[in-house]
Write a protein that holds these residues in place. Structure first.
Motif: not given
Length: 804
Positions: A540-544, A614-620, A690-693, A710-713
């Motif tokens: 779960d932490i990893l997905t951030e 670094r940008k956290p995930l997800p980068r919506k 940063e190969l994963v959004k 993790i998706l935008p609306a």
């Protein structure tokens, strides 16, 4: 005239035709004293019992005809099943004609009138709820308006076990509605001419079935039945939808207290009032915070308690009945076998309201294939070889096993092999025992010896030993910048020393392993469940986009077993090493009866960090249509869906020790204990490049619930069900459990444990990197525009799952 003392070649007349009488005939037939059992009228199965024969033209209300038959057939002992003939005086009729009868005479009024019974309890100081009796509706209504506590409305007369209304809320109006339904609308017929308005007691109910000879009281193990028609104790009362025994709340102290304060005073009181009780006394008990209190008396065997308790009775039922009738019960043993027994009752659709009769019943040939499983018929008839429904409660499945969970599994497995139209049965029998919300028994006695923490169920020495033995395990997970020691109050992390010279983003999560721990207990294998615990929070932490830094666990147990504790923490340490995080500490608590003996609950919290910049995930803001969904294969169900898995396996013909149908090289239980995969080492490098959004950990909710998080609306995931091969374990679970494909998609990961959102141009590189790290990577779909109000994840070609 029959001789009252005959003790062999007994000819017994058993009056009644329900499942209770089926169980009585079954148990009596095992007695070496019994030659013949006449079941009047019997049902669709009693006539098939060894030594038994139905007398279908006789019904329990034909007292004169029953006596004539008993005389003509030279019956030695009459056993009365239902309460109505007993209250009507059938025992007096038979005994005046010289026929022994198992059952009370005048004392039957203890069930015939609840007002009589309540007044009796008051006279003899037997603990019960506050109450008032009423004949007049207006007086009852005025009294109801004056009370300042919750009440129960009871029809005073016989109502087939259904004459009790628990108002649906604590509002006065619901109480008045219940009173009107009983006294004015006559919901229970003439039984509601008089009512008892009784204080509502909180606690758990117990059923005590006691053999009595007028002086001596000998009880079977206490049972607990389920009165209401629907799961979770919802809906109207019935005659009983299921039962189990023994019960976890019935300690030896509680049983002794019930005998001392309730049962013996009841029997002594009846004798003093010149109505000695001989037969079976059924006492309904509520175990309250103030001790046990009487809810009601019944003067006959209970239903379904009889079907549950007679398989546990280790003795000759005919001999016990003769002892009660002739006054020498003190010379006969009444003992129960070790183990548990469960009964599940199937009812006709519409019961306890109107229901149809005459629907054909089919029973699979292997329904009672397992040892100590039984089917007791209630409302059934047999005509021209066709078994059909003939009552509200139709049939019951009963099973005996060394433990409650196994007995439950066997009973429900048997019930699954019984079929008739609109069949209904509860799916939560014994839920109170399984949820461990036991009400502690009160003995109202000062302890004679000083109490200690250990005597209360908590061992400080065991806790100290556990800490000493697992310190090295925690130390093996230490990372730069962390400072902690098991046994202390907490842990620290120096972010600068850990390489985060500028202020990082901190990420935290908490999770547990749920009911997978039940399987670890069942299989006595505890060294991998800790890996599951780490995986659930670290992934779960990893997905951030964060690197897990440290973890703290919580282990709540019934009682600490040091060896099991060490084994669990070995798994936690193993998981932390895989996740590159530090096991900083935790909490171990012995909670006694809050948790079932031998079981435990595991939870953990994990904290991680992202390097500055670094940008956290997800980068919506970067996720868009055309992006690709890349799936990483799971190792199995991981740690979700195990409540359903338990049900499916228990309903199957397999034991958890059986070879797994999907992998015969390993047992069902050990295969299902395969630990959750930890993806930290495979994915952190990709995230830093940063190969994963975005990344979705596929846990509870499956693909359809987790990817949209993790998706935008404005976007939706479109997953192709044909893009990967679903592992055989999920195929078996779906088929064996008859689980709908949509439900499978909502509950299980279906072989995909982590889903990444990747730009089309990076898919090749991401795949190459992950495969180089040993991951099995699958392109499972992509992103598209989402219609307003549309779902966030669509799985195409889902029907292929129905072809397994």
């Amino acid at each position: 005239m029959a001789a009252n003392t005959r003790k062999e070649n007994l000819r017994i007349l058993l009056i009644g035709g329900g499942a209770r009488e089926h169980a009585l005939a079954w148990k009596l037939s095992q007695s070496h004293l019994v030659k013949t059992i006449f079941c009047a009228p019997g049902n669709g199965a009693t006539g098939n019992i060894d030594k038994a024969q139905n007398v279908p033209h006789l019904s329990p209300d034909q007292h004169t005809d029953l006596l004539a038959f008993a005389t003509e057939s030279d019956v030695d002992l009459v056993v009365v099943g239902p309460e109505v003939p007993l209250v009507a005086g059938i025992v007096d009729l038979f005994e005046s004609a010289g026929r022994q009868c198992f059952g009370p005479k005048a004392a039957a009024m203890m069930e015939g009138s609840k007002t009589f019974a309540k007044d009796f309890m008051t006279r003899h100081r037997i603990p019960t709820a506050r109450y008032r009796n009423f004949h007049d509706y207006a007086e009852a209504r005025d009294y109801l308006e004056s009370v300042d506590y919750d009440v129960v409305i009871k029809a005073a007369g016989l109502a087939a076990g259904k004459g009790v209304i628990l108002p649906s809320s604590d509002s006065k109006q619901s109480m008045h509605d219940a009173l009107r339904a009983t006294m004015v609308d006559r919901q229970f017929g003439s039984a509601g001419t008089e009512v008892v308005i009784e204080e509502y007691l909180e606690g758990q109910e117990l059923s005590f079935l006691s053999f009595v000879d007028g002086y001596t009281v000998k009880s079977l193990v206490p049972a607990q039945d389920h009165k209401q028609i629907f799961d979770h104790d919802q809906g109207p009362n019935t005659g009983g939808m299921g039962c189990y025994a023994p019960t976890p709340i019935a300690s030896e102290q509680l049983i002794e207290e019930v005998h001392r304060t309730i049962l013996q005073p009841t029997v002594d009181g009846m004798r003093k009032e010149r109505m000695p009780f001989k037969g079976l006394l059924f006492t309904g008990i509520m175990v309250t915070k103030d001790g046990p209190k009487v809810l009601e008396y019944n003067v006959r065997f209970g239903d379904p308690e009889t079907q549950t308790l007679l398989p546990l009775l280790n003795g000759d039922l005919a001999e016990i009945m003769l002892a009660c009738t002739n006054g020498y019960l003190d010379a006969v043993d009444v003992k129960c076998k070790p183990g548990s027994c469960v009964t599940v009752v199937a009812a006709a659709g519409g019961y306890p309201g109107s229901y149809s009769k005459g629907d054909p019943i089919t029973i699979d040939a292997d329904a009672c294939g397992a040892e100590d499983t039984y089917i007791f018929h209630a409302g059934t008839s047999l005509a021209s070889g066709t078994l059909a429904t003939a009552g509200g409660r139709v049939i019951a499945a009963t099973a005996v096993a060394p433990d409650l969970e196994t007995a439950l599994s066997k009973a429900y497995n048997t019930m699954s092999k019984i079929h008739f139209e609109n069949m209904h049965y509860r799916k939560d029998i014994a839920h109170r025992a399984l949820s461990h919300h036991s009400v502690p028994a009160s003995t109202h006695q000062r302890p004679e010896v000083p109490l200690t923490y250990a005597a209360a169920g908590v061992s400080i020495d065991a806790g100290t030993e556990l800490v000493n033995r697992i310190k090295s395990l925690a130390a093996s997970t230490r990372q730069f910048g962390t400072k902690s020691s098991l046994g202390g109050f907490g842990g620290q992390v120096d972010l600068a020393a850990a390489g985060y010279e500028q202020s990082p983003i901190i990420s935290s999560g908490v999770d547990g392993v749920g009911t997978k721990s039940r399987l670890a207990v069942r299989m006595n294998k505890h060294d991998t469940i800790g890996i599951d615990l780490v995986a659930m929070v670290a992934n779960d932490i990893l997905t951030e986009g964060a690197e897990p830094l440290w973890l703290m666990d919580t282990m709540n147990l019934h009682k600490l077993d040091v060896e099991i504790g060490v084994s669990i923490v070995e798994g936690v340490a193993n998981g932390c090493i895989q996740a590159n995080c530090n096991l900083a500490g935790g909490e171990t608590a012995e909670l006694g009866d809050v948790i079932k003996e031998g079981h435990y609950i595991l939870d953990a919290s994990c904290s991680g960090a992202l390097r500055k910049g670094r940008k956290p995930l997800p980068r919506k803001d970067e996720i868009q249509t055309g992006d690709v969904l890349v799936g990483l294969r799971s190792s199995g169900p991981h740690s979700n869906g195990y409540s359903l898995i338990h049900k499916i396996v228990e309903r199957s013909d397999l034991a958890f020790s059986s070879p797994a149908p999907w992998d015969p090289s390993i047992s069902v239980g050990l295969s299902l204990l395969t630990p959750t995969k930890i993806y930290v080492r495979a994915l952190l490098g990709l995230f830093e490049q940063e190969l994963v959004k975005g990344a979705a950990h596929i846990t509870g909710g499956g693909l359809v619930e987790n990817i949209p998080r993790i998706l935008p609306a404005g976007l939706k995931a479109e997953v192709e069900a044909t893009s990967w091969s679903v592992p055989e374990v999920f195929r078996w679970l779906k088929k064996e459990g008859k689980v709908e494909k949509e439900e499978m998609a909502r509950v299980f990961n279906m072989g995909i444990g982590m889903v990444l959102v990747v730009a089309e141009g990076h898919v090749g590189e991401v795949t190459r990197i992950l495969e180089g790290k040993g991951e099995n990577v699958v392109r499972i779909g992509g992103l598209a525009e989402r219609d307003e109000g549309g779902v966030g994840c669509v799985i195409h070609d889902l029907e292929v799952w129905d072809r397994w």
